[in-house]
Design a protein around this motif. Structure first.
Motif, PDB file in Angstrom:
ATOM      1  N   MET A 108       0.842  -1.192   0.000  1.00 30.19           N
ATOM      2  CA  MET A 108       0.000   0.000   0.000  1.00 30.19           C
ATOM      3  C   MET A 108       0.878   1.242   0.000  1.00 30.19           C
ATOM      4  SD  MET A 108      -2.988   1.087   2.721  1.00 30.19           S
ATOM      5  CE  MET A 108      -3.939  -0.396   2.381  1.00 30.19           C
ATOM      6  N   GLU A 109       0.572   2.168  -0.892  1.00 25.00           N
ATOM      7  CA  GLU A 109       1.337   3.408  -0.962  1.00 25.00           C
ATOM      8  C   GLU A 109       1.077   4.246   0.300  1.00 25.00           C
ATOM      9  OE1 GLU A 109       3.526   4.409  -3.203  1.00 25.00           O
ATOM     10  OE2 GLU A 109       3.319   2.518  -4.293  1.00 25.00           O
ATOM     11  N   PRO A 110       2.136   4.772   0.937  1.00 20.84           N
ATOM     12  CA  PRO A 110       1.928   5.553   2.163  1.00 20.84           C
ATOM     13  C   PRO A 110       1.294   6.919   1.924  1.00 20.84           C
ATOM     14  CG  PRO A 110       4.240   5.545   1.562  1.00 20.84           C
ATOM     15  CD  PRO A 110       3.555   4.581   0.638  1.00 20.84           C
ATOM     16  N   PHE A 111       1.394   7.425   0.681  1.00 17.78           N
ATOM     17  CA  PHE A 111       0.749   8.682   0.312  1.00 17.78           C
ATOM     18  C   PHE A 111      -0.056   8.465  -0.970  1.00 17.78           C
ATOM     19  CE2 PHE A 111       4.657  10.186   2.478  1.00 17.78           C
ATOM     20  CZ  PHE A 111       4.072  10.943   3.484  1.00 17.78           C
ATOM     21  N   LEU A 112      -1.233   9.063  -0.994  1.00 12.11           N
ATOM     22  CA  LEU A 112      -2.032   9.098  -2.213  1.00 12.11           C
ATOM     23  C   LEU A 112      -2.145  10.547  -2.652  1.00 12.11           C
ATOM     24  CD1 LEU A 112      -4.965   6.695  -1.227  1.00 12.11           C
ATOM     25  CD2 LEU A 112      -2.875   6.127  -2.486  1.00 12.11           C
ATOM     26  N   VAL A 113      -1.978  10.789  -3.953  1.00 13.60           N
ATOM     27  CA  VAL A 113      -2.073  12.140  -4.489  1.00 13.60           C
ATOM     28  C   VAL A 113      -3.107  12.140  -5.605  1.00 13.60           C
ATOM     29  CG1 VAL A 113      -0.842  14.036  -5.607  1.00 13.60           C
ATOM     30  CG2 VAL A 113       0.353  12.592  -3.934  1.00 13.60           C
ATOM     31  N   GLU A 114      -4.134  12.966  -5.434  1.00 16.14           N
ATOM     32  CA  GLU A 114      -5.194  13.087  -6.436  1.00 16.14           C
ATOM     33  C   GLU A 114      -5.309  14.541  -6.862  1.00 16.14           C
ATOM     34  OE1 GLU A 114      -8.698  10.195  -5.392  1.00 16.14           O
ATOM     35  OE2 GLU A 114      -7.949  11.079  -3.523  1.00 16.14           O
ATOM     36  N   ARG A 115      -5.588  14.753  -8.151  1.00 21.20           N
ATOM     37  CA  ARG A 115      -5.708  16.105  -8.689  1.00 21.20           C
ATOM     38  C   ARG A 115      -7.033  16.257  -9.413  1.00 21.20           C
ATOM     39  NH1 ARG A 115      -0.095  15.261  -8.702  1.00 21.20           N
ATOM     40  NH2 ARG A 115       1.096  17.166  -8.171  1.00 21.20           N
ATOM     41  N   ALA A 116      -7.712  17.384  -9.168  1.00 30.34           N
ATOM     42  CA  ALA A 116      -8.970  17.684  -9.857  1.00 30.34           C
ATOM     43  C   ALA A 116      -9.238  19.177  -9.762  1.00 30.34           C
ATOM     44  CB  ALA A 116     -10.140  16.911  -9.239  1.00 30.34           C
ATOM     45  N   GLY A 117      -9.382  19.834 -10.906  1.00 30.26           N
ATOM     46  CA  GLY A 117      -9.750  21.243 -10.932  1.00 30.26           C
ATOM     47  C   GLY A 117      -8.807  22.172 -10.207  1.00 30.26           C
ATOM     48  N   GLY A 118      -7.505  21.877 -10.267  1.00 28.62           N
ATOM     49  CA  GLY A 118      -6.526  22.723  -9.599  1.00 28.62           C
ATOM     50  C   GLY A 118      -6.306  22.393  -8.139  1.00 28.62           C
TER      51      GLY A 118
END
Length: 258
Positions: A1-11
């Motif tokens: 499992m990745e220790p950080f999740l990064v999501e991007r949407a609309g800036g």
């Protein structure tokens, strides 16, 4: 499992600490990864707002004591703590607005991770503690700089030396939290503020953030000179031209960020 999740949407960039089974506690190896993510966000013109949160029922319980007790030695302690400090400084100085979405317990470095953000929105279930003393540790992740500025020196010493747990409402009353909302309204409240910030003028917001951060170590003369320089720069940007055009056309501006 990745220790950080990064999501991007609309800036809006949402950075999620993703160790729910450990209440999103941070291991020594995670600090360089956090620093790398923050630097990436700082350098991206498309990223306008950063939201920091935790997976599951916690925001961040601080350092992973189990890994430390288990003999984890990723690097000498001073090297690890310098990495902690680099990550804290990168978050505080990030040239974009930041929001802490505090969905549960925020303790130790996890509490200061939230407080290092520009705005803090907390679920009614959130709890905050400068828990360091109960672990035989002194305060870190910028807490010694942040807390006296947020709550005053005597209250900061109470929080750090006694290491008590505070409710979200108590934290709000002390000025640590901007808004407390019912747990099922947390996402809506964060999305509202994040959307408004993402739609704002990124250059002006960045400069205002820097002016406010610098104000506590500046004289009034220095602050006024810095304001004048920042405003002179703003007047040269397309954001101001777009704001003026939108005003006369009676529509919301669409800031280009340049």
């Amino acid at each position: 499992m990745e220790p950080f999740l990064v999501e991007r949407a609309g800036g809006v960039v949402t950075l999620t600490l993703n160790r729910p089974e450990r209440y999103n506690a941070v291991t020594a190896e995670m600090w360089p990864d956090l620093l790398s993510i923050l630097r990436e966000v700082a350098a991206s013109d498309d990223d306008r707002v950063l939201v920091v949160t935790g997976a599951g029922d916690a925001f961040c319980s601080g350092a992973d004591m189990a890994s430390i007790a288990g003999g984890e030695r990723a690097a000498p302690p001073l090297t690890v703590m310098r990495r902690v400090g680099e990550a804290a400084l990168a978050l505080i100085r990030l040239p974009k607005p930041t929001i802490a979405r505090v969905n549960g317990v925020a303790a130790g470095a996890g509490a200061n991770l939230a407080l290092a953000c520009d705005l803090v929105i907390a679920s009614e279930r959130a709890r905050f503690s400068q828990i360091f003393a109960k672990r035989g540790l002194s305060i870190d992740f910028g807490g010694s700089w942040l807390l006296p500025r947020l709550v005053g020196m005597h209250k900061a010493k109470e929080m750090v030396l006694l290491a008590d747990m505070f409710s979200a409402d108590d934290a709000a009353a002390m000025g640590l939290v901007n808004k407390v909302v019912p747990h099922d309204e947390l996402d809506e409240a964060v999305a509202d503020w994040a959307g408004r910030l993402a739609a704002g003028p990124p250059l002006a917001l960045s400069l205002s953030k820097q002016l406010l951060n610098d104000s506590l170590t500046s004289s009034v003369d220095q602050a006024l000179d810095a304001e004048a320089a920042a405003q002179a720069y703003n007047f040269s940007t397309g954001d101001v031209r777009e704001a003026m055009k939108a005003y006369f056309e009676k529509r919301p501006p669409e800031f280009p960020g340049r």
